[in-house]
Design a protein around this motif. Structure first.
Motif, PDB file in Angstrom:
ATOM      1  N   ASN A 123     112.699  58.168  83.702  1.00  0.00           N
ATOM      2  CA  ASN A 123     113.920  58.621  84.362  1.00  0.00           C
ATOM      3  C   ASN A 123     114.348  57.667  85.479  1.00  0.00           C
ATOM      4  N   LEU A 165     117.742  55.465  86.093  1.00  0.00           N
ATOM      5  CA  LEU A 165     118.593  55.743  87.247  1.00  0.00           C
ATOM      6  C   LEU A 165     118.565  54.621  88.276  1.00  0.00           C
ATOM      7  N   ARG A 214     124.812  58.604  88.136  1.00  0.00           N
ATOM      8  CA  ARG A 214     123.412  58.740  88.509  1.00  0.00           C
ATOM      9  C   ARG A 214     123.239  59.499  89.822  1.00  0.00           C
ATOM     10  N   HIS A 215     124.220  59.426  90.697  1.00  0.00           N
ATOM     11  CA  HIS A 215     124.113  60.156  91.956  1.00  0.00           C
ATOM     12  C   HIS A 215     124.119  61.667  91.708  1.00  0.00           C
ATOM     13  N   TRP A 216     124.900  62.116  90.747  1.00  0.00           N
ATOM     14  CA  TRP A 216     124.898  63.535  90.414  1.00  0.00           C
ATOM     15  C   TRP A 216     123.579  63.940  89.760  1.00  0.00           C
ATOM     16  N   VAL A 217     123.033  63.039  88.946  1.00  0.00           N
ATOM     17  CA  VAL A 217     121.742  63.330  88.318  1.00  0.00           C
ATOM     18  C   VAL A 217     120.647  63.435  89.381  1.00  0.00           C
ATOM     19  N   LEU A 218     120.656  62.509  90.341  1.00  0.00           N
ATOM     20  CA  LEU A 218     119.680  62.560  91.424  1.00  0.00           C
ATOM     21  C   LEU A 218     119.843  63.826  92.259  1.00  0.00           C
ATOM     22  N   ALA A 265     120.883  66.650  91.119  1.00  0.00           N
ATOM     23  CA  ALA A 265     120.308  67.735  90.311  1.00  0.00           C
ATOM     24  C   ALA A 265     118.793  67.757  90.424  1.00  0.00           C
ATOM     25  N   PHE A 266     118.154  66.578  90.410  1.00  0.00           N
ATOM     26  CA  PHE A 266     116.705  66.516  90.576  1.00  0.00           C
ATOM     27  C   PHE A 266     116.290  67.007  91.961  1.00  0.00           C
ATOM     28  N   THR A 287     110.780  61.635  89.841  1.00  0.00           N
ATOM     29  CA  THR A 287     112.011  60.902  89.532  1.00  0.00           C
ATOM     30  C   THR A 287     112.811  60.620  90.789  1.00  0.00           C
ATOM     31  N   THR A 308     113.014  56.716  91.887  1.00  0.00           N
ATOM     32  CA  THR A 308     114.320  56.078  91.732  1.00  0.00           C
ATOM     33  C   THR A 308     114.659  55.221  92.940  1.00  0.00           C
TER      34      THR A 308
END
Length: 270
Positions: free
Chosen positions: A86, A90, A98-102, A104-105, A149, A153
């Motif tokens: 992951n 990212l 990727r900022h939205w994915v981070l 979410a994590f 992650t 990242t």
């Protein structure tokens, strides 16, 4: 003089931290009669392993130890693997959004386990994974890799671009770059993540207590919690159970202490 004062203060703090562990060891090797007659702070007249043997036999501790080792080891390996994949996408791949994915994590790390337990329980029942070690491995791999992650990242985002360019010039694809370049360079950080994933999973009680109802599938913290709850142990057996419960995690930390030291200091070295 200031240095000696600092060292003296640190020594006092170390002794305060070690005092509960020393008390556990002291009472684990006593007989119930010695504990009842002399109290918890007295020195035992001789080393007695009866409490440790009784606890080991009563809870089938060897089986619980194996269950915890298998679950924690699998989560440590899988958690590091998924965190690396992951974070590679990212941090180095810099995928779109990727900022939205981070984010979410990060939110996944903030959700308490109590809020997750019912949906996890329902899903495990639906897919026939309830009361299995595989369910615990899947749940904790997802939980630990979310944290891994987010942390990894940031590390891979600062990865030296010269190494990536050199790998590209040599004709390495993305997978080969990950395996041959990124993973070896990030090994200290991955070692730290794996160590913490192992110890965190080993110490978990709440989710295994809900999911593992069969006696032969329970982990060490569940066995300790259940046995403490039935109020059928004396003080020496309680100390023996605490000693056996924390000893594997402490041993694991001692074995991988050099890995932790390298991982902490890796960022300070060019």
């Amino acid at each position: 003089m200031r240095r000696w004062l600092v060292l003296g203060a640190l020594l006092v703090l170390v002794l305060l931290v070690l005092a509960p562990f020393a008390l556990i060891v002291l009472n684990a090797v006593k007989t119930p009669q010695e504990y009842a007659g002399s109290g918890p702070l007295s020195w035992p007249s001789h080393v007695s392993l009866d409490g440790i043997r009784a606890f080991w036999t009563r809870v089938d501790f060897g089986r619980k130890l194996w269950n915890s080792a298998v679950i924690s080891g699998a989560v440590a390996v899988l958690g590091v693997l998924f965190s690396l994949l992951n974070a590679y996408a990212l941090g180095i791949g810099r995928i779109r959004g990727r900022h939205w994915v981070l984010a979410a994590f990060l939110l996944a790390n903030l959700v308490p386990q109590e809020a997750l337990i019912y949906p996890l329980y329902y899903l495990a029942r639906q897919v026939d994974l309830y009361d299995t070690r595989l369910a615990i491995v899947i749940v904790f791999t997802a939980i630990q890799s979310a944290f891994g992650t987010f942390l990894l990242t940031g590390v891979l985002a600062e990865f030296p671009p010269e190494l990536l360019d050199a790998a590209a010039i040599d004709g390495a694809g993305r997978l080969r770059t990950l395996v041959r370049v990124v993973a070896p360079v990030s090994r200290p950080t991955l070692g730290v993540l794996g160590t913490f994933f192992f110890v965190w999973t080993w110490n978990e009680l709440f989710i295994p207590l809900i999911f593992l109802i069969s006696n032969d599938r329970q982990t060490v913290p569940v066995a300790l919690g259940v046995l403490q709850g039935d109020r059928m142990m004396d003080a020496t057996a309680t100390s023996a159970s605490a000693l056996l419960g924390i000893a594997p995690a402490v041993l694991f930390f001692l074995v991988f202490q050099r890995t932790l030291t390298r991982g902490v200091t890796a960022g300070a070295l060019k």
